[in-house]
Design an enzyme around this catalytic site. Sequence first.
Site, PDB file in Angstrom:
ATOM      1  N   PRO A  23       0.755  -1.204   0.190  1.00  0.00           N
ATOM      2  CG  PRO A  23      -0.131  -0.983   2.277  1.00  0.00           C
ATOM      3  CD  PRO A  23       0.591  -2.124   1.114  1.00  0.00           C
ATOM      4  CB  THR A  25      -0.567   7.627   1.251  1.00  0.00           C
ATOM      5  OG1 THR A  25      -1.645   6.620   1.995  1.00  0.00           O
ATOM      6  CG2 THR A  25      -1.279   8.644   1.256  1.00  0.00           C
ATOM      7  CD  GLN A  98      -3.148  -0.043   4.086  1.00  0.00           C
ATOM      8  OE1 GLN A  98      -3.026   0.872   3.670  1.00  0.00           O
ATOM      9  NE2 GLN A  98      -2.267  -1.130   4.658  1.00  0.00           N
ATOM     10  CE1 TYR A 180      -1.684   7.429   9.768  1.00  0.00           C
ATOM     11  CE2 TYR A 180      -0.773   5.428   8.851  1.00  0.00           C
ATOM     12  CZ  TYR A 180      -0.604   6.898   9.125  1.00  0.00           C
ATOM     13  OH  TYR A 180       0.232   7.427   8.235  1.00  0.00           O
ATOM     14  NE  ARG A 227       1.540  -3.419   5.271  1.00  0.00           N
ATOM     15  CZ  ARG A 227       2.507  -2.547   4.479  1.00  0.00           C
ATOM     16  NH1 ARG A 227       2.460  -1.187   4.792  1.00  0.00           N
ATOM     17  NH2 ARG A 227       3.545  -2.807   4.141  1.00  0.00           N
ATOM     18  CB  SER A 297      14.350  -2.781   3.137  1.00  0.00           C
ATOM     19  OG  SER A 297      14.006  -1.630   3.765  1.00  0.00           O
TER      20      SER A 297
HETATM   21  C1  LIG Z   1       4.884   7.048  -0.660  1.00  0.00           C
HETATM   22  C2  LIG Z   1       4.520   5.819   0.494  1.00  0.00           C
HETATM   23  C3  LIG Z   1       3.345   5.836   0.908  1.00  0.00           C
HETATM   24  C4  LIG Z   1       3.018   4.827   1.762  1.00  0.00           C
HETATM   25  N1  LIG Z   1       1.548   4.698   2.384  1.00  0.00           N
HETATM   26  C5  LIG Z   1       1.222   3.570   2.977  1.00  0.00           C
HETATM   27  C6  LIG Z   1      -0.138   3.297   3.157  1.00  0.00           C
HETATM   28  O1  LIG Z   1      -1.016   4.174   2.758  1.00  0.00           O
HETATM   29  N2  LIG Z   1      -0.517   2.017   3.815  1.00  0.00           N
HETATM   30  C7  LIG Z   1       0.573   1.262   4.381  1.00  0.00           C
HETATM   31  O2  LIG Z   1       0.081   0.681   5.112  1.00  0.00           O
HETATM   32  N3  LIG Z   1       1.814   1.570   4.215  1.00  0.00           N
HETATM   33  C8  LIG Z   1       2.226   2.680   3.501  1.00  0.00           C
HETATM   34  N4  LIG Z   1       3.774   2.755   3.075  1.00  0.00           N
HETATM   35  C9  LIG Z   1       4.581   1.844   3.599  1.00  0.00           C
HETATM   36  C10 LIG Z   1       4.737   0.609   2.593  1.00  0.00           C
HETATM   37  O3  LIG Z   1       3.855  -0.011   2.239  1.00  0.00           O
HETATM   38  C11 LIG Z   1       5.806  -0.104   3.103  1.00  0.00           C
HETATM   39  O4  LIG Z   1       5.668  -0.610   4.397  1.00  0.00           O
HETATM   40  C12 LIG Z   1       7.503   0.613   3.171  1.00  0.00           C
HETATM   41  O5  LIG Z   1       7.624   1.457   1.874  1.00  0.00           O
HETATM   42  C13 LIG Z   1       8.485  -0.302   3.090  1.00  0.00           C
HETATM   43  O6  LIG Z   1       8.637  -1.265   1.973  1.00  0.00           O
HETATM   44  P1  LIG Z   1       9.682  -1.007   0.748  1.00  0.00           P
HETATM   45  O7  LIG Z   1      10.932  -1.106   1.374  1.00  0.00           O
HETATM   46  O8  LIG Z   1       9.268  -2.183  -0.314  1.00  0.00           O
HETATM   47  O9  LIG Z   1       9.292   0.382   0.222  1.00  0.00           O
HETATM   48  C14 LIG Z   1       4.067   3.870   2.317  1.00  0.00           C
HETATM   49  C15 LIG Z   1       5.148   4.041   1.696  1.00  0.00           C
HETATM   50  C16 LIG Z   1       5.632   5.071   0.711  1.00  0.00           C
HETATM   51  C17 LIG Z   1       6.945   4.978   0.394  1.00  0.00           C
END
Ligand SMILES: Cc1cc2nc3c(=O)[nH]c(=O)nc-3n(C[C@H](O)[C@H](O)[C@H](O)COP(=O)(O)O)c2cc1C
Length: 358
Positions: A23, A25, A98, A180, A227, A297
Amino acid sequence: MDSLLAPGSFGDIDLANRIVMAPMTRSRATVDGDATDLMATHYGARATAGLIVTEGIAPSEVGKGYCRTPVLDGPHRLDGWRRVTDAVHAAGGRIVAQAMHCGRVAHVANKAPGAETVAPSAIRAEGAMYTDAEGMQPFDDPRALAADEVRAVVDEYRRFAALAMDAGFDGVEVHGTSGYLPAQFLCTGTNRRTDGYGGSVEGRIRFPVEVLEAVVDEIGAGRTGLRICPGNPFNDLVDDRPEDVEETFGALLAAIRPVGLGWLHVIRRHEVNQGIFLDNLALARGLHDGALVANDSYDGPSADAAIAAGECDAVSFARHFLATPDLVARFAAGGEPERFDPRTLYTPGPVGYTVLTG
Ligand SMILES: Cc1cc2nc3c(=O)[nH]c(=O)nc-3n(C[C@H](O)[C@H](O)[C@H](O)COP(=O)(O)O)c2cc1C
């Protein structure tokens, strides 16, 4: 042996591969919280993911925290979302909504007029958020929900789940991380209630348990996920004792185990105290029988290795999907994701969203 590119299933949802779009935003909804055609283009372009989890969507105006984020609170929202789910399904993908109630992590300038900011207890989060109208603003002072109002919020999640099905989603993921509302109920530092929704571990887990039971009652456990990220201090979450984290999430997972959620989406590892790390995947594996999605990551090889080792059944990627819509093909070919532009993460319009400049 299981691998990143092998088909799989989460409860009632079949996946073409184990690559989940996490997810994110992106603030491309309308100011009023409706889904846009830009969002349909964005998600449709990423439909080769085994599953897409949408950005957080508020179940009510009160639950909205950030500017230009979507709300799913009535039939008038359905047309926009149907264009999103149709775009993903037409390209052979799967997509779940979500549910994200921001609770105290909000500013009223980002909500419809008259919508207030609420929380388990009247404790303001330290920090600030961006508003289109007034720039950076401190988080609101929240009003503590009365017990009957907590039950009404549970019903908002139920309504959300029913609407999500009407909009053509394949399921619903309840957002329980990142400070949240569900996380605000779980933490001792944000939940100082003395009624049945606070105090003991049983009291603090009650709201998320009731939310999940309501969603499952509406759409079935095989289409419902949760989540979590035990130990994540984001948005000023704090527990009085580090050991509260493991105890609280252990109790939460044990309480919902009989429900049989289709998937648990776990951010893998967090420091709960200086130098003390909790292995969230191991905690989840021990207390959840459905699919386990790991996040945070990973790259292609490390995700493949985690699945092959049985640490998880799928891996979600957030940032790698930003500038690489065809991440699945990229990983299949052994390639690297494109670099993304952090300046366009939350800006309105197509640049950095559907028009990728690199
Ligand atoms: C721009 C952005 C917006 C995000 N918005 C949400 C969100 O709306 N809901 C959520 O559960 N996590 C959100 N996250 C967290 C990501 O889902 C994820 O947990 C985090 O980026 C680490 O994963 P990655 O290493 O693959 O980027 C957001 C992350 C980024 C970068």
